[in-house]
Design an enzyme around this catalytic site. Structure first.
Site, PDB file in Angstrom:
ATOM      1  N   GLU A   1      68.788  31.476  57.050  1.00 12.73           N
ATOM      2  CA  GLU A   1      69.747  31.331  55.969  1.00 12.73           C
ATOM      3  C   GLU A   1      70.950  32.271  56.054  1.00 12.73           C
ATOM      4  O   GLU A   1      72.042  31.919  55.599  1.00 12.73           O
ATOM      5  CB  GLU A   1      69.038  31.546  54.621  1.00 12.73           C
ATOM      6  CG  GLU A   1      67.927  30.565  54.313  1.00 12.73           C
ATOM      7  CD  GLU A   1      68.459  29.144  54.139  1.00 12.73           C
ATOM      8  OE1 GLU A   1      69.639  28.987  53.760  1.00 12.73           O
ATOM      9  OE2 GLU A   1      67.695  28.202  54.402  1.00 12.73           O
TER      10      GLU A   1
ATOM     11  N   SER B   1      21.024  41.835  13.495  1.00 10.03           N
ATOM     12  CA  SER B   1      20.511  43.210  13.566  1.00 10.03           C
ATOM     13  C   SER B   1      21.189  44.058  14.629  1.00 10.03           C
ATOM     14  O   SER B   1      20.723  45.166  14.911  1.00 10.03           O
ATOM     15  CB  SER B   1      19.003  43.170  13.850  1.00 10.03           C
ATOM     16  OG  SER B   1      18.315  42.524  12.812  1.00 10.03           O
TER      17      SER B   1
END
Length: 769
Positions: free
Chosen positions: A80, A341
């Protein structure tokens, strides 16, 4: 000479004017680089667990700098923008060359765009005109001014299009190759670098043959330019292209959805989840719930916390996220449920720290009225005198309420607040003694964090979902002492207890852990939370609809799943068990009371205690009574004869325990009746009126014509009691016998006196309807 100087000065002034202009425009038209990324949830190794579309319904996954491999960087820059590392955003030579060609040919043959200019075009997509090209050049200069070359390359990698709704190298890498960018091969890298130039015609999965030809062309270009060595190129050329569009990863869905909401601005969320552990536990939970389907139990949740790092390694919010019929998308780890509990260990640890009890301290598990609150045990039975460790290991309710009353509800609530129980913090002013039996709201996450603190010597540190990249240890805040944590662990590690699953296979393969179960009222929630030195695992089983199931219990339904997960996670753990803290010692105590033994304590046992903290009460389970030789009459010092009496030890029973023995016809050694001729008035141990409740209002229906119960508890040795209504004798009855009367409307005084003259008064209000 003068002309050269003039020209040079003019050039310098022009250069500075351009610089000033660029900076001015930069201030007036600031660069905006805030693309909306997809949210990625990664595991502890950085691999993607779950991916979400961004707000524009695009797959734009954020590539971090370390994910841009040298191969990827070289390929992109060569293809690029070969001069990317050298120019300042634009390449003047390339622009001049492209402009010249465009003028000569009369059409646009080359754009001369640098990577920086392409980034600008991706950030600000506009029609390709010469005016927009000038804007693009200016923005490219801005980009170079504010960002480093690596950051610009990173933006490019994150924004390049791949057709459809896929943008960025990472998105393409994950969706087409199921890999992160840093592990892509050269062939795969080259494939991904050529597609952004022609995303419509070079569509992976449908145009693979064409893409393969284009890929190989560029590979040969790389070879000719010497970018990569020949062997690497040859290997890449021989690599097949089998890419297809795959589904985005959707693992750990409950945690992923949660973290996406919590961390909206973070594109890559790095969790502490261990992928294989997560997947296996998800399957264990799913398979287990499928076996419960016939019982009408449809869901479960589980969480695994590493006690050493305080990080969550597995998070399963339901048995099947994609099952809408049973609320699969509900997160059971965050759902507020009744804890049953499961809060009892924190209560007993608090009582240990206050010196109120030790593990062998005796406590009565008998019917008790706590100001109108009359709790029952899970099995509907009462066990008489028991030890604290027995009460906790067997999850008895009455002893827990008694201990909470002595600790005090506000003190216990403060402990829960320090442990970050949010619903309890919010509703603390409304909570009473029922809190310890599940009368509050908690989440599986909160409970698991609490139990992890027992594994960490009483220090609470909220477990984290994000990976900690620091080696710094987190100790947390002390909620209970290391000593009481150890005592709780010793009790919860016992295996001779009723909450062990009724299945030999589970017992045979039971991991060495401390654990506690819980079942909510109505059997809507089953809990089991266990821990060892390395892990804390929390399990919830039930229905998200809140439907109760008769078979649902923490012991038989939740604990087998806990054992399954522990056996997978840490079976035969190499970690050592918890060490005894230095300030925990052992002593002999009386087996009957748990107190320090007296001479009459013939049965003594060993008990843990905390020196300087635990109570040092001497045992008083027996007391000396003067009786006649036939043991038919007892005497006090006031009426003691000068001869014909002997002294003998009798059980020193509390009124509630005497009442329990009497009503259940349990034999016990009774103190003979006191000398009827004695004139002494006793002031201690007056009768305890257990019903009605002092200060209460009672609404009576005229249609039912009901009567009100009178009930009291008295000491061992009391044979008769006298009931008074508004100071008038109502009835004389044997001790511990129930009495009924029909009350009048209004405020009523009720009195109870025993045969030694001791008296108790209460007031109630009766309203007839």
């Amino acid at each position: 000479m003068f002309g050269n100087r003039f020209f040079r000065n003019k050039f310098i002034r022009g250069f500075f004017l351009i610089i000033i202009l660029i900076f001015s425009l930069d201030l007036i038209f600031p660069l905006q680089t805030n693309p909306q990324y997809s949210t990625l949830i990664t595991d502890s190794d950085g691999r993607v667990l779950h991916a979400f579309l961004n707000s524009q319904d695009k797959w734009r996954m954020f590539t971090e700098l370390q994910e841009i491999s040298p191969k990827l960087e070289k390929a992109i820059i060569f293809k690029e923008d070969k001069w990317f590392r050298w120019h300042f955003g634009i390449n003047p030579i390339a622009i001049f060359r492209a402009g010249f060609r465009n003028v000569i040919t009369g059409r646009r043959t080359s754009g001369a765009s640098t990577i920086s200019m392409q980034v600008v075009r991706l950030l600000y997509p506009k029609e390709r005109t010469y005016l927009n090209k000038l804007t693009e050049i200016f923005r490219a200069l801005q980009l170079e001014l504010h960002y480093s070359k690596d950051e610009i390359l990173q933006l490019y990698v994150n924004l390049v299009p791949f057709g459809s709704n896929i943008e960025g190298i990472k998105s393409a890498s994950i969706l087409y190759f199921k890999k992160s960018p840093e592990v892509l091969s050269l062939a795969e890298i080259t494939t991904l670098t050529i597609i952004p130039n022609r995303p419509s015609s070079l569509r992976l999965g449908t145009k693979n043959a064409l893409i393969l030809k284009e890929r190989n062309k560029w590979l040969k270009s790389f070879q000719q330019a010497g970018i990569f060595d020949s062997q690497t190129i040859e290997d890449a050329l021989s690599e097949p292209l089998n890419a297809v569009r795959n589904e985005a990863p959707k693992l750990a869905p409950h945690l992923s959805v949660r973290l996406q909401k919590e961390y909206k601005t973070i594109p890559n969320i790095h969790t502490s989840i261990i992928r294989n552990k997560q997947l296996q536990i998800e399957q264990i939970v799913k398979n287990y719930v499928s076996r419960l389907f016939s019982m009408n139990i449809h869901n479960a949740a589980a969480i695994v916390i590493n006690n050493q790092t305080h990080q969550v390694e597995a998070y399963v919010g339901s048995s099947d996220f994609y099952n809408p019929a049973d609320g699969g998308q509900v997160d059971g780890i965050q759902a507020i449920r009744s804890p049953g509990s499961t809060l009892k260990p924190l209560l007993y640890a608090t009582a240990f720290d206050k010196g109120i009890i030790t593990p062998k301290t005796a406590i009565n598990d008998v019917p008790t009225n706590f100001g109108g609150f009359e709790p029952e045990n899970f099995d509907k039975l009462f066990h008489g005198k028991v030890s604290i460790e027995y009460a906790l290991a067997n999850s008895l309710n009455i002893p827990a309420v008694k201990v909470l009353k002595e600790v005090s509800t506000p003190v216990f609530i403060e402990k829960l607040k320090k442990s970050d129980f949010q619903a309890i913090r919010k509703n603390s002013s409304k909570l009473g003694l029922s809190l310890i039996l599940g009368g509050c709201g908690v989440t599986l996450e909160e409970l698991s964090n609490l139990y992890a603190s027992f594994a960490n010597q009483g220090y609470y540190a909220k477990a984290k979902f994000l990976k900690n990249f620091s080696d710094e240890a987190v100790k947390g805040e002390a909620i209970v002492s290391p000593e009481s944590s150890f005592l709780i662990t010793q009790i919860l590690n016992q295996v001779t207890r009723p909450d062990l699953p009724n299945n030999y296979d589970y017992t045979y393969r039971m991991p060495k852990i401390a654990w506690k179960t819980g079942t909510s009222f109505g059997k809507k929630d089953a809990w089991s939370i266990g821990y060892n030195a390395k892990y804390t695992i929390g399990v919830w089983v039930g229905n998200f609809s809140g439907q109760g199931v008769p078979e649902l219990s923490g012991a038989n339904i939740a604990t087998p799943l806990l054992f399954d997960i522990f056996n997978f996670t840490d079976y035969n753990s190499s970690e050592k068990w918890f060490r005894t803290p230095e300030n925990v010692s052992m002593r002999k105590v009386c087996a009957e009371s748990g107190d320090l033994p007296e001479d009459f304590c013939t049965h003594q046992i060993i008990d843990y205690y905390i020196p300087g903290v635990s109570k040092m009460t001497r045992c008083s389970h027996l007391k000396n009574i003067w009786v006649n030789p036939s043991e038919t009459m007892s005497f006090c010092n006031r009426c003691l004869p000068s001869e014909g009496v002997i002294q003998k030890l009798y059980p020193n029973l509390s009124p509630e325990l005497v009442r329990f023995y009497e009503t259940r016809h349990i034999n016990y050694q009774k103190i003979p009746p006191h000398n009827p001729d004695c004139t002494r008035i006793f002031n201690d141990n007056a009768p305890v009126i257990s019903f009605p409740t002092d200060g209460s209002e009672y609404f009576m229906s005229k249609e039912d014509n009901p009567e009100l119960l009178l009930d009291c508890q008295v000491n061992n040795g009391v044979k008769e009691v006298y009931w008074y209504i508004n100071d008038k004798l109502f009835k004389k009855v044997p001790a511990n016998q129930n009495v009924f009367f029909k009350p009048e409307a209004g405020k009523i005084k009720i009195s109870c006196s025993d045969d030694r003259g001791r008296n108790t008064d209460i007031w109630i209000t009766v309203k007839w309807q």
